[in-house]
Design an enzyme around this catalytic site. Structure first.
Site, short mmCIF file in Angstrom:
data_model
loop_
_atom_site.label_atom_id
_atom_site.label_comp_id
_atom_site.label_asym_id
_atom_site.label_seq_id
_atom_site.Cartn_x
_atom_site.Cartn_y
_atom_site.Cartn_z
N ASN A 1 5.00 12.51 0.74
CA ASN A 1 6.13 12.69 -0.07
C ASN A 1 6.52 14.16 -0.12
OD1 ASN A 1 6.92 12.49 -3.42
ND2 ASN A 1 8.42 11.69 -1.83
N GLY A 2 7.85 14.40 -0.10
CA GLY A 2 8.42 15.66 -0.33
C GLY A 2 9.46 15.93 0.53
N ASP A 3 10.57 16.31 0.09
CA ASP A 3 11.82 17.40 0.93
C ASP A 3 12.20 16.28 2.28
OD1 ASP A 3 11.29 19.18 -0.94
OD2 ASP A 3 9.82 20.31 0.51
N PRO B 1 9.20 5.48 -7.02
CA PRO B 1 9.12 5.20 -8.44
C PRO B 1 9.93 6.28 -9.10
CG PRO B 1 6.72 5.80 -8.06
CD PRO B 1 7.48 5.66 -6.86
N ARG C 1 13.77 11.99 -4.08
CA ARG C 1 15.24 12.85 -4.38
C ARG C 1 16.06 12.49 -3.12
NH1 ARG C 1 14.51 18.79 -5.57
NH2 ARG C 1 12.76 18.53 -3.89
N GLN D 1 4.28 0.69 -11.13
CA GLN D 1 3.62 1.90 -11.55
C GLN D 1 3.23 2.03 -13.00
OE1 GLN D 1 5.14 6.07 -11.57
NE2 GLN D 1 3.92 6.36 -9.60
N CYS E 1 2.71 12.63 -12.57
CA CYS E 1 3.64 12.92 -13.58
C CYS E 1 3.40 14.50 -14.20
CB CYS E 1 3.87 11.95 -14.71
SG CYS E 1 5.05 12.19 -15.95
#
Length: 650
Positions: free
Chosen positions: A497-499, A311, A521, A365, A396
Site C-alpha cells: 500500500n502506498g502512492d 479502510p 488516497r 477493521q 493508525c
C-alpha cells in the site's frame, strides 16, 4: 494570450518547452495554455458564479473584512487589530473580558450544525412511520403531533423528485422528507407507487436488544475469557497449538472459577455460537455445539491479485464504497472501529460495520490497545455480523490512538500485540488480517521482524503501508522495503500500500512480488482508478461524468443516511469531505506528462469548461457550491471544517 500563459507557466513551474524550463518539483506538469494565476483563477470562478444565487459569492464589508470567515475568526482578527486602542475599554467589565477570552484561539465559538438542531419542530416518529398505534408517550411526548403545523413551519423542498420514492416506490421518511412534494398526497398522506421494489437490506445493523445488553454489560464472552486465561499462562507453543490442545481441558478445575464455569469448561472451547444468535439456548447438543473449527479448517481468504480498497476513516463510508465497487474494486473494508465503543453499544460506531449487498468480499477493521477488549469484541462480532475477514489496525498514526497504545504503538508492544492476535484468532471463525506500517520512527523499520511472528501467531494476511508513523506523507512510500518484507512474510500473502494513482504505479507495485495492491488516497482522488488498472489505460474523464459520479454518491447517501433534514446534511458533510480530496485530481487531457503522481500538487489552472475549473478549486466555498448543485442550498450559518485541514472554512 499564448505568450501570457507561457509566462505564467514559467513563474509557476508547471510546464513549458521540454528544453527550456524544468518543471517545479512537486507540482503537476500541466500544459502551458491551461495555467493561470491564483487571482485569475478565482476571478474566473466569481465571474461565472455571479449567474448563481448571490449566496455563493463572497461578501466583503466596507471595512475590508472578509464576511465569509467564521464569526469567531473575524472576532479574533478584529481583537488583534484593535488590541492597543481598546485594551482599557475591554478591562472595564468582567463580561467583556470573558467574551474576549472565549473569542481567542482558532475555531472557537464557531457555530455548529448539531443533530439536535436540524429541526426545531420535529414530528413524532409514530406519525413519520405511519404507525397504527398511538404514541407511546401520549401527552408527555416532546415532538409535534400536528402534521398541518409541521408542514407550515417546514423548510421548502430541495428538489422536485425523491430518490427513495423513484427507486423503491415508497419513501419511509414521509412528510419529513426534504423532497416530500414528489410523494405526498393532497391531504399530506405518503403515497406508494404500484410495483413496490423492496429496498436491499443493509447487513450488520445494531439490534436494539443487543444494544441494551451491551449497555447493561449482560453479554458473557466465554470463549474470549477462555482464550485470555490460557494466554495469561504463557504463549502458545507454535502456530497450530490451539488445534491440538483443547483449552477447556486445562481450564477445568482452575482456581477462582465457580461451579457453573467448572461444569461448562470442557464444552466451552468447542462451542461455536451462530452468527445471528446472542445467547446460547437450552436444548439437545448438535455438531455445531461440540465441534469447533480448527485454524486449518477456517474459511480461507483468497484475494491474491484482487484490488483492495483500504479502510478510510470518514471518507470510506458505505456510499463511497458503493462507488468504488461500481468502478471495479474487488475487496472492501469498513472504516476503523474502536473496540471499546463497539462493546459499549454506541450506535455511531456500529454504523461503521454496515455492509451493502454489492460488497461481496467485505471485512471490518478494529482498533484497540489491550487483549481483553479486542478479543471480546472479536467474539461479539463473530456472533452478530456477517463479514469475510476481520482486520487489526496497527497502522493508525494519530496521537489520539497512539498515546493510548493502539495503532502503530502496538509495533513496540510485542507482548500485548501477540496476545491480541492469538486471542482474536482463537475466537474468530473467519480469517484474521493485520494492517501495519514500516515502523514508528522514520529510519527504524520493524515490519520485517514482525511478519514471521504474525505468520506464527495465526494471521492469514498482512497489508504493509510503506511509510512510518513519524514520516506520515512527507516522503514517498518505500516499495523497496515492501519487496524485502515479501520474502520475510512468505508463505503468508502480503499486500502493499502506498502512492498508487495510476495503472503504471499498480504494475510497478506488483513487480515487487506482493500478493495484491491496496488503494487508499488514490481512490479518493479518482475512484475510477480501479477501472484504469483493470483496463490498463488512462481515462480522460469529463467534468460532466465526474458530476454524475457525485450525483450517484448523493443518491447512495440519501438511501443510507435518509432524505430528511438530518440525512441530507449528513450526506452533504461527507460529500464535502470527499471533495476536499477530489480537487487534487488533474484531468488527463491537461497534463504534459502522464501519469499524475500522488505527491504532485496541482497548480492553478483553467479547465476545459467552467465545471472542470470549479472542481479544481481548493476553497471550501466552491465545494459548497458543488454540493448545492446536487443537494440544494445549504442551511443558514452553515460551516464546514475539513478533518484533514487546519483552518475553518465557511
Amino acid at each position: 494570450m499564448a505568450e501570457g500563459a507561457a509566462e505564467v507557466s514559467v513563474q509557476s513551474g508547471g510546464g513549458g518547452d521540454p528544453g527550456a524550463v524544468e518543471p517545479e518539483r512537486g507540482v503537476a506538469p500541466i500544459k502551458p495554455q491551461y495555467l493561470t494565476t491564483k487571482e485569475q483563477f478565482h476571478e474566473f470562478l466569481e465571474a461565472k458564479g455571479q449567474e448563481k444565487p448571490s449566496q455563493e459569492s463572497e461578501a466583503v464589508d466596507p471595512a475590508g473584512n472578509d464576511l465569509t470567515e467564521p464569526e469567531a475568526k473575524r472576532i479574533r482578527l478584529e481583537d488583534g487589530q484593535t488590541e492597543d486602542g481598546q485594551a482599557e475599554e475591554a478591562a472595564e467589565t468582567g463580561e467583556q473580558l470573558q467574551a474576549q477570552k472565549r473569542a481567542r484561539g482558532q475555531n472557537k465559538c464557531r457555530p455548529h450544525v448539531k443533530p439536535t438542531h436540524y429541526d426545531k419542530n420535529k414530528l413524532c416518529p409514530s406519525l413519520v412511520q405511519e404507525s397504527a398505534a398511538r404514541c407511546f408517550y401520549g401527552d408527555r411526548c416532546r415532538f409535534l403531533h400536528d402534521v398541518g403545523h409541521y408542514l407550515e413551519t417546514k423548510p421548502a423542498d430541495l428538489g422536485p423528485s425523491c430518490v427513495l420514492f423513484e427507486t423503491f416506490g415508497r419513501c419511509p421518511y414521509g412528510v419529513t422528507c426534504r423532497f416530500a412534494g414528489a410523494h405526498l398526497g393532497p391531504e399530506g398522506q405518503n403515497l406508494v407507487r404500484e410495483g413496490l421494489v423492496q429496498a436491499p437490506p443493509v447487513r450488520n445493523s445494531l439490534d436494539k436488544a443487543l444494544q441494551q445488553q451491551l449497555r447493561k454489560r449482560k453479554i458473557h464472552f466465554k470463549r474470549a475469557e477462555q482464550a485470555l486465561r490460557q494466554l495469561s499462562r504463557g504463549p502458545l507453543p507454535g502456530p497450530t497449538s490451539e488445534a491440538t490442545v483443547p483449552e477447556g481441558r486445562e481450564a477445568e478445575g482452575a482456581p477462582g472459577q465457580d461451579n457453573c464455569d467448572i461444569q461448562l469448561a470442557p464444552q466451552e472451547p468447542d462451542t461455536v455460537g451462530p452468527p445471528s444468535g446472542l445467547l446460547r439456548t437450552c436444548g439437545p447438543l448438535t455438531d455445531e455445539d461440540v465441534v469447533r473449527l480448527r485454524p486449518h479448517e477456517k474459511q480461507r481468504l483468497d484475494i491474491s491479485g484482487k484490488l483492495y480498497l483500504a479502510p478510510l476513516t470518514t471518507c470510506g463510508n458505505l456510499p463511497f464504497r458503493r462507488i468504488c465497487k461500481r468502478f471495479g474494486a474487488d475487496v472492501t473494508c469498513g472504516e476503523m472501529a474502536v473496540c471499546t465503543n463497539l462493546l459499549q453499544g454506541q450506535t455511531s460506531e456500529w454504523a461503521l460495520l454496515k455492509r451493502h449487498p454489492c460488497e461481496d468480499i467485505f471485512g471490518v477493521q478494529l482498533e484497540g490497545a489491550f487483549p481483553d477488549t479486542m478479543t471480546k469484541c472479536a467474539e461479539l462480532l463473530n456472533r452478530t455480523i456477517e463479514v469475510d475477514f476481520v482486520d487489526i489496525n496497527v497502522g493508525c498514526p494519530i496521537d489520539l490512538v497512539f498515546k493510548k497504545g493502539g495503532g502503530c504503538a502496538l509495533m513496540n508492544r510485542l507482548a500485548k500485540f501477540q496476545q491480541i492476535v492469538r486471542g482474536m484468532n482463537q475466537v474468530l471463525d473467519v480469517p484474521l488480517t493485520v494492517k501495519l506500517r514500516t515502523g514508528v520512527q522514520e529510519r527504524v523499520n520493524l515490519a520485517h521482524r514482525l511478519l514471521p511472528d504474525l505468520r506464527a501467531w495465526g494471521a492469514a494476511l498482512v497489508t504493509l503501508h510503506g511509510r512510518s508513523r513519524e514520516q506520515r506523507y512527507t516522503k514517498l512510500a518505500d516499495w523497496q522495503y515492501i519487496e524485502q518484507c515479501v520474502a520475510a512474510a512468505h508463505p503468508m500473502p502480503l499486500f502493499g500500500n502506498g502512492d498508487v494513482l495510476s495503472y503504471e504505479d499498480a504494475n510497478r507495485a506488483l513487480q515487487t512480488g506482493v500478493a495484491g495492491v491496496m488503494i487508499a488516497r488514490g481512490a479518493l482522488l479518482k475512484p475510477w482508478l480501479f477501472t484504469e488498472i483493470k483496463e490498463q489505460r488512462h481515462w480522460d474523464i469529463s467534468s460532466s461524468e465526474r458530476l454524475d459520479i457525485l450525483r450517484d454518491f448523493t443518491h447512495y447517501g440519501l438511501e443510507h443516511w435518509g432524505s430528511d433534514t438530518q440525512g441530507v446534511e449528513k450526506t452533504r458533510r461527507f460529500l464535502l469531505e470527499w471533495l476536499s480530496f477530489l480537487c487534487r485530481y488533474v484531468p488527463v487531457g491537461l497534463l504534459e506528462r502522464l501519469p499524475q503522481r500522488i505527491n504532485e500538487r496541482p497548480p492553478y489552472y483553467l479547465g476545459r469548461d467552467y465545471l472542470e475549473t470549479l472542481m479544481a478549486s481548493q476553497k471550501a466555498a466552491d465545494w459548497i457550491r458543488i454540493s448545492e448543485m446536487l443537494l440544494g442550498p445549504v442551511p443558514p450559518n452553515f460551516v464546514f471544517l475539513p478533518k484533514h485541514k487546519a483552518n475553518a472554512y465557511k
